[in-house]
Design a protein around this motif. Structure first.
Motif, mmCIF file in Angstrom:
data_model
loop_
_atom_site.group_PDB
_atom_site.id
_atom_site.type_symbol
_atom_site.label_atom_id
_atom_site.label_comp_id
_atom_site.label_asym_id
_atom_site.label_seq_id
_atom_site.Cartn_x
_atom_site.Cartn_y
_atom_site.Cartn_z
ATOM 1 N N ASP A 1 -4.945 0.446 -9.476
ATOM 2 C CA ASP A 1 -5.702 -0.245 -8.428
ATOM 3 C C ASP A 1 -7.154 0.215 -8.329
ATOM 4 O O ASP A 1 -7.913 -0.310 -7.512
ATOM 5 N N PRO B 1 -3.381 4.995 -6.605
ATOM 6 C CA PRO B 1 -2.806 4.394 -7.819
ATOM 7 C C PRO B 1 -3.930 4.056 -8.812
ATOM 8 O O PRO B 1 -4.861 3.326 -8.476
ATOM 9 N N MET C 1 6.025 3.394 -3.949
ATOM 10 C CA MET C 1 5.680 4.307 -5.012
ATOM 11 C C MET C 1 5.166 5.603 -4.397
ATOM 12 O O MET C 1 4.300 5.600 -3.523
ATOM 13 N N THR C 2 5.673 6.731 -4.869
ATOM 14 C CA THR C 2 5.237 8.033 -4.413
ATOM 15 C C THR C 2 4.197 8.567 -5.388
ATOM 16 O O THR C 2 4.450 8.677 -6.581
ATOM 17 N N LEU C 3 3.032 8.855 -4.876
ATOM 18 C CA LEU C 3 1.952 9.376 -5.704
ATOM 19 C C LEU C 3 2.037 10.896 -5.770
ATOM 20 O O LEU C 3 2.430 11.542 -4.792
ATOM 21 N N SER D 1 -4.585 11.337 -3.893
ATOM 22 C CA SER D 1 -4.159 10.484 -5.000
ATOM 23 C C SER D 1 -4.178 9.012 -4.629
ATOM 24 O O SER D 1 -3.754 8.633 -3.541
ATOM 25 N N SER E 1 3.240 5.304 -13.435
ATOM 26 C CA SER E 1 2.314 5.032 -12.330
ATOM 27 C C SER E 1 1.393 6.225 -12.125
ATOM 28 O O SER E 1 1.503 6.955 -11.138
ATOM 29 N N ALA F 1 -1.768 8.502 -11.143
ATOM 30 C CA ALA F 1 -2.677 8.479 -10.000
ATOM 31 C C ALA F 1 -4.063 8.875 -10.475
ATOM 32 O O ALA F 1 -4.232 9.499 -11.518
#
Length: 180
Positions: free
Chosen positions: A16, A13, A1-3, A11, A37, A39
């Motif tokens: 989390d 997630p 995953m690219t934040l 950044s 997703s 950030a």
């Protein structure tokens, strides 16, 4: 995953790091089908206000979206709305917002009430996780932000997500010229 990356923000997630979110915001993100997703980034709580935040972290005002809570009455019924606008604009509270709510006069919710009813901190209020029944009005310019920085419900962090997702918030109404 690219934040998403913006300015000097680091950044993480959001899913989390619920400790960086107000409880109603964490719950809303967990149940929001269009959340994607997003950030979250930790910031200095003393720098949560838009101008100070932008200066400290290299984020231009047109990349941030502010959320203000307003209310008006009609026929004894209170009508509350969250207005989401780009930080380089201001919500047209006594024009467009007043007409959309169908009230004669609108005013900002007092800070104590906004904090108590939203479950969020002043300076961190966001359109995610607000009480059911409150309208969410999103200025069309906010939806166009590539990576939008919005409140996380607390002053010590910010959320980053595509501006287009703001228009997909539960109950969101995208309004042209909500802000000036």
């Amino acid at each position: 995953m690219t934040l998403p990356h913006l300015g000097t923000l680091e950044s993480l997630p959001a899913a989390d790091h619920p400790e960086l979110l107000a409880p109603p915001v964490a719950a809303a993100l967990a149940s929001w089908a269009h959340a994607g997703s997003p950030a979250v980034t930790a910031i200095d709580a003393e720098l949560a206000d838009t101008a100070a935040f932008g200066d400290a972290y290299g984020v231009p005002p047109e990349a941030s979206a502010n959320c203000v809570l307003v209310a008006g009455r009609r026929d004894g019924e209170e009508r509350v709305a969250a207005c989401v606008v780009r930080a380089d604009t201001r919500a047209d509270v006594n024009g467009v917002v007043r007409r959309l709510l169908g009230v004669r006069k609108c005013s900002f919710l007092p800070m104590e009430r906004a904090v108590a009813e939203s479950g969020m901190e002043h300076g961190g209020i966001t359109p995610l996780g607000l009480p059911a029944g409150w309208r969410v009005l999103v200025d069309a310019r906010a939806v166009e932000i590539e990576t939008a920085v919005i409140g996380s419900g607390v002053r010590r962090s910010k959320l980053l997500l595509p501006g287009a997702r703001l228009g997909l918030l539960p109950g969101a109404e995208v309004v042209t010229d909500l802000a000036r």
